[in-house]
Write an enzyme that holds these catalytic residues in place. Structure first.
Site, PDB file in Angstrom:
ATOM      1  N   ALA A 174      20.747  77.788  88.721  1.00  0.00           N
ATOM      2  CA  ALA A 174      21.605  77.164  87.709  1.00  0.00           C
ATOM      3  C   ALA A 174      20.873  75.967  87.134  1.00  0.00           C
ATOM      4  CB  ALA A 174      22.910  76.715  88.350  1.00  0.00           C
ATOM      5  N   GLY A 219      31.546  68.721  95.398  1.00  0.00           N
ATOM      6  CA  GLY A 219      32.467  69.847  95.583  1.00  0.00           C
ATOM      7  C   GLY A 219      33.623  69.406  96.462  1.00  0.00           C
ATOM      8  N   ASP A 250      27.830  74.115 101.165  1.00  0.00           N
ATOM      9  CA  ASP A 250      28.163  72.983 100.293  1.00  0.00           C
ATOM     10  C   ASP A 250      28.206  71.718 101.150  1.00  0.00           C
ATOM     11  OD1 ASP A 250      29.894  72.982  97.296  1.00  0.00           O
ATOM     12  OD2 ASP A 250      29.623  71.125  98.442  1.00  0.00           O
ATOM     13  N   GLY A 300      31.972  73.868  94.791  1.00  0.00           N
ATOM     14  CA  GLY A 300      32.046  73.150  93.514  1.00  0.00           C
ATOM     15  C   GLY A 300      32.876  73.930  92.506  1.00  0.00           C
ATOM     16  N   PHE A 301      32.949  73.376  91.308  1.00  0.00           N
ATOM     17  CA  PHE A 301      33.756  73.993  90.247  1.00  0.00           C
ATOM     18  C   PHE A 301      33.254  75.406  89.918  1.00  0.00           C
ATOM     19  CE2 PHE A 301      33.419  74.135  85.431  1.00  0.00           C
ATOM     20  CZ  PHE A 301      34.578  74.874  85.262  1.00  0.00           C
ATOM     21  N   TYR A 323      17.919  63.307  85.387  1.00  0.00           N
ATOM     22  CA  TYR A 323      18.589  64.584  85.673  1.00  0.00           C
ATOM     23  C   TYR A 323      17.861  65.721  84.953  1.00  0.00           C
ATOM     24  CZ  TYR A 323      22.184  68.078  86.282  1.00  0.00           C
ATOM     25  OH  TYR A 323      22.858  69.229  86.624  1.00  0.00           O
TER      26      TYR A 323
END
Ligand code: UDP
Length: 320
Positions: free
Chosen positions: A117, A36, A31, A10-11, A150
């Site tokens: 995260a 991603g 991943d 991913g970023f 979320y």
């Protein structure tokens, strides 16, 4: 160090992999390429210290093997982007909750440290224009508005990480990112900066949702990584939650004009009512600014990039 990065294509994950490989770490990435992209890690393929597994963190066996090989886990695998969550509500919920459960369960076997995260979405639509503090109350809307799922799934992740620390002494550190931006971030799932940059470069209409008065603080990916790695390696950060962001505020309308000017674009600015931008499930946040006292008191965190410098990097990436 042997480091496992979930969501490593991913970023944020791919930039973290770059950074850790550059300093000599052995990096393992898992991943599922849902949001991603292989193109984010293609350049690392020939590095003998880089190992990639294309699979889901929901596979117990795969995770067991990977966790056993590593000293520390950065758990970044999650649904990203307002648009993605609205389009894929079930997958987002299950991936965020079940995925984190498995990561923590496997990490707990040999007490491997987990950096979780999390997100500024946690705060929901907090009242008043006051920077968000880690111990603030959260204000969420009804469950019928998909956006709040979320925030809810991320809060379950945080609660799991805290409970593993309190009950089982699994070292966990929780980091709430605030609008991190940089090269490789895609606008496909809603993120405003890559969208505005791409629209401006193509001279397409720059699409502002609502009146554009909503405010955000954007964080450069390199600053975010400085803070993330420093927290991951600080012994007293264990069992704690940290905001990670910048406190330079800008309205979305000013952002649109700034990006238009910087790209010398002839794009018209187009205001789009929220009902038109998203069929349902959307509720925007008027204000989102982090209080950074806590991270600054734990580690030497001083964002170095101003917004213009970061946008210049993003423009260069999209031009290339
Ligand atoms: N936004 C916008 N136009 C777009 C995409 C996003 O005006 O094409 C707005 C969005 O409504 C929000 C802000 O930009 O107010 C930031 O959106 P993003 O999805 O990047 O982050 P978040 O809402 O999660 O802070």
């Amino acid at each position: 160090m042997r480091v496992l990065i979930t969501g490593g294509a991913g970023f944020i994950g791919s930039h973290l992999a770059d950074r850790l490989l550059a300093r000599g770490d052995e990096v393992y990435v898992i991943d599922n390429l849902s949001t991603g992209s292989f193109s984010n890690i293609n350049h690392l393929e020939d590095n003998p210290r880089f190992h990639v597994t294309i699979d889901t963190v929901q596979d117990q066996k795969v995770m067991k093997n990977l966790v056993a090989q590593c000293d520390v886990i950065y758990h970044l695998a999650a649904a990203v982007g307002v648009q993605y969550v609205i389009d894929n509500p079930l997958e987002s919920l299950i991936n965020n909750i079940r995925g984190t459960e498995i990561v923590l369960e496997q990490a707990n076997v040999e007490k491997k440290k987990v950096i979780l995260a999390s997100s500024s979405e946690i705060y929901g639509k907090k009242n008043g224009n006051v920077p968000f503090r880690e111990d603030d109350d959260r204000i969420l809307g009804p469950t019928t508005v998909i956006r709040w799922s979320y925030s809810t799934s991320k809060s379950v992740d945080e609660l799991l990480a805290l409970a593993y620390w309190r009950e089982k002494k699994l070292p966990t550190v929780i980091v709430r990112f605030f609008n991190v931006i940089g090269p490789r971030q895609t606008g496909r799932y809603g993120m405003v900066v890559p969208r505005f940059v791409k629209q401006s470069l193509l001279n397409h209409p720059v699409t502002i949702y609502g009146d554009g008065e909503q405010r955000r603080c954007f964080t450069d990916i390199d600053d975010a990584l400085d803070g993330l790695i420093a927290l991951a390696e600080h012994p007293s950060a264990v069992g704690e939650i940290f905001n990670l962001g910048s406190n330079f505020e800008i309205s979305i309308k000013d952002l649109a004009h700034k990006i238009k000017t910087m790209t010398e674009s002839s794009s018209p600015i187009k205001f789009i009512p929220y009902e038109e931008a998203f069929a349902n499930g959307y509720e925007d946040l008027h204000y989102r600014v982090p209080n950074l006292d806590k991270i600054k008191s734990f580690v030497n965190y001083n964002p170095k990039f101003n917004l213009d410098a970061t946008i210049r990097k993003i423009i260069a990436y999209h031009e290339a």
